[in-house]
Design an enzyme around this catalytic site. Structure first.
Site: not given
Length: 351
Positions: A42, A316, A319
């Site tokens: 991700s 977040d 990340h």
């Protein structure tokens, strides 16, 4: 199509309009390499999960600009345009490379199964093989091999093998392996996978190590003391050590291979210690998230993020922000051996 990128005339790849690579097309600066091929999770997924039955999709809305925070950095620093997701790439979109990354995925196929659909590293490699097969049908093996060897292949794997495997209570992994045994398992698989990519013609590899994962908001939110988990930080250290050893072995044993390692852990340690000197003011919560440290529930679609994101280290629960990615990207491109080993990306591109 990608074959236009790989077709070389006197060892110069062609740009979209016939301009030789090295012009100022693409990301706004001089193109340092013909193409960038990306494998990972991700941290670099730009849409490959969106058509899968997955709980981890890269949904972009006007209020959710993680897109701007991570997907363009590496390509822009190399002078390339945004690299398209494999699931969406077609025609001229793939002239400068393809992104095969998939959120929640890992080195091990079982990693991330809580989120259902994802593309594990082995499948990402098979997807790259599909790309090569299509190009080879048009150009022939010799032309493809010569072109691929000049491209950069970025691989960022391993974080989910801890966050969405070893540290998950519904996985039995923690009961089967201690920290060193698990790192040995992961890097043994990692070495096999990277050797497979080498056998497909890749020669210039950039591998990102794991960061200070005990300091991310998701982990901080689980700690009533509101400080980094040294247990988690210590857990991932054997992985980074093993990867460095693996790189030395691969460079020594695979003819023509050039593997380099980005020491994300060292970069993060420096950043968290000296964050104010780098212009940051918030290091212990996400700019967009819910609950303690903005890390109990990660950023949701249409959620309003903080107004001063440039002062945050984390976007977040998991990340880093755009500001951090730019800083780390420049260190990877131009830094010394204290953070990029055995050479930085600029040096790698010149070989």
């Amino acid at each position: 199509m990608l074959l236009l990128l790989l077709l070389m005339n006197d060892k110069v790849a062609l740009g979209q309009d016939g301009d030789p690579v090295g012009s100022t097309q693409g990301g706004g600066g001089r193109e340092m390499v013909p193409a960038l091929f990306i494998f990972g999770d991700s941290l670099i997924d730009n849409g490959n999960n969106n058509n899968l039955p997955s709980f981890a999709k890269q949904i972009i809305t006007p209020m959710y600009d993680l897109f701007g925070d991570k997907f363009t950095i590496s390509a822009e620093l190399l002078g390339l345009p945004l690299i398209p997701a494999y699931s969406e790439a077609s025609g001229a979109q793939v002239l400068h490379g393809v992104n095969y990354a998939s959120a929640t995925t890992g080195i091990l196929d079982i990693t991330g199964r809580n989120f259902v659909g994802r593309v594990p590293f082995d499948q990402q490699i098979r997807n790259f093989q599909n790309t090569l097969d299509q190009v080879t049908d048009n150009l022939g093996a010799s032309d493809v091999s010569n072109a691929i060897a000049r491209c950069i292949f970025f691989v960022g794997m391993g974080s989910n093998d801890y966050l969405n495997n070893y540290l998950r209570p519904n996985y039995n992994t923690k009961n089967q392996y201690n920290a060193q045994q698990y790192a040995d398992l992961l890097v043994s698989e990692y070495s096999r996978q990277l050797t497979t990519l080498y056998n497909l013609g890749e020669r210039k590899f950039v591998l990102a190590g794991l960061g200070r994962m005990g300091c991310i908001p998701s982990i901080l939110a689980q700690n009533q003391m509101d400080r980094c988990s040294e247990e988690v930080n210590q857990l991932v250290m054997p992985f980074n050590a093993n990867v460095k050893t693996m790189i030395n072995n691969l460079n020594a044993n695979l003819p023509g291979a050039r593997f380099t390692f980005i020491d994300i852990a060292r970069m993060f340690e420096d950043l968290l210690t000296n964050y104010r000197s780098y212009g940051f003011s918030v290091i212990d919560r996400g700019c967009c998230g819910i609950g303690r440290n903005g890390g109990q529930i990660t950023c949701l679609p249409f959620q309003t993020p903080c107004a001063n994101r440039e002062q945050y280290v984390f976007w977040d629960a998991f990340h880093p922000t755009e500001a951090v990615n730019i800083m780390f990207g420049r260190k990877a491109l131009y830094g010394d051996q204290s953070v990029v080993y055995p050479m930085n990306i600029q040096q790698l591109t010149s070989l």
